[in-house]
Design a protein around this motif. Structure first.
Motif, short mmCIF file in Angstrom:
data_model
loop_
_atom_site.label_atom_id
_atom_site.label_comp_id
_atom_site.label_asym_id
_atom_site.label_seq_id
_atom_site.Cartn_x
_atom_site.Cartn_y
_atom_site.Cartn_z
N GLN A 1 26.30 4.28 23.45
CA GLN A 1 25.43 3.18 22.99
C GLN A 1 23.97 3.60 23.06
N ASP A 2 23.60 4.23 24.18
CA ASP A 2 22.21 4.65 24.34
C ASP A 2 21.81 5.68 23.29
N LEU A 3 22.65 6.68 23.07
CA LEU A 3 22.34 7.73 22.09
C LEU A 3 22.26 7.17 20.67
N PHE A 4 23.22 6.32 20.32
CA PHE A 4 23.21 5.75 18.98
C PHE A 4 22.01 4.82 18.80
N SER A 5 21.67 4.07 19.83
CA SER A 5 20.52 3.15 19.74
C SER A 5 19.22 3.90 19.46
N ILE A 6 19.05 5.07 20.09
CA ILE A 6 17.87 5.88 19.83
C ILE A 6 17.82 6.30 18.36
N PHE A 7 18.95 6.75 17.85
CA PHE A 7 19.05 7.17 16.44
C PHE A 7 18.78 5.98 15.51
N PHE A 8 19.44 4.86 15.78
CA PHE A 8 19.31 3.68 14.92
C PHE A 8 17.86 3.17 14.93
N ASN A 9 17.25 3.12 16.09
CA ASN A 9 15.86 2.67 16.16
C ASN A 9 14.93 3.59 15.39
N ARG A 10 15.19 4.89 15.46
CA ARG A 10 14.38 5.84 14.70
C ARG A 10 14.51 5.57 13.20
N LEU A 11 15.73 5.30 12.76
CA LEU A 11 15.93 4.99 11.34
C LEU A 11 15.20 3.71 10.95
N MET A 12 15.29 2.71 11.80
CA MET A 12 14.61 1.45 11.49
C MET A 12 13.09 1.65 11.41
N ASN A 13 12.57 2.53 12.24
CA ASN A 13 11.14 2.81 12.22
C ASN A 13 10.71 3.62 10.99
N THR A 14 11.67 4.22 10.29
CA THR A 14 11.35 4.96 9.06
C THR A 14 11.53 4.08 7.82
N GLN A 15 11.65 2.79 8.06
CA GLN A 15 11.79 1.84 6.94
C GLN A 15 13.04 2.09 6.12
N ILE A 16 14.14 2.36 6.80
CA ILE A 16 15.40 2.67 6.11
C ILE A 16 15.81 1.58 5.13
N LEU A 17 15.55 0.35 5.46
CA LEU A 17 16.00 -0.75 4.61
C LEU A 17 15.23 -0.82 3.30
N GLN A 18 14.10 -0.12 3.24
CA GLN A 18 13.33 -0.09 2.00
C GLN A 18 13.63 1.16 1.16
N GLN A 19 14.51 2.02 1.65
CA GLN A 19 14.88 3.23 0.90
C GLN A 19 15.60 2.83 -0.38
#
Length: 105
Positions: A62-80
């Protein structure tokens, strides 16, 4: 009040076979939800010890995936233009960066 809805599939252990995958794919294409974005992290590279069972990450996973997911969210993934293509690309980078499949190394 425009709240955006996304379907998200969390990581699953390597080589997991999903018995109802065909039905799930049909559901995603159904007219009721076909315009709802689906973010698929099933293939996120975590080794089996990071899973509590075939459907749930343990605390370390959970911790490892959360770091990855948060990084993606910070790169504006939803606007890709194609969020899933971007997700797949980022997951591939994780595999190449660390052959041991630990995204923090």
């Amino acid at each position: 009040t425009g709240v955006a809805l996304y379907f998200v599939r969390s990581p699953m252990p390597p080589n997991t076979v999903i018995a109802n995958e065909p039905e799930f794919q049909r559901f995603l294409k159904s007219k009721e939800i076909r315009n709802t974005p689906f973010l698929d992290f099933k293939e996120y590279p975590l080794p089996n010890p990071m899973f509590a069972d075939k459907q749930h990450l343990n605390k370390q996973g959970q911790d490892l995936f959360s770091i990855f997911f948060n990084r993606l969210m910070n790169t504006q993934i939803l606007q890709q233009k194609d969020p899933q293509e971007f997700i797949n690309s980022e997951m591939e980078k994780q595999k190449m960066v660390n052959p041991a499949r630990n995204p923090l190394n």
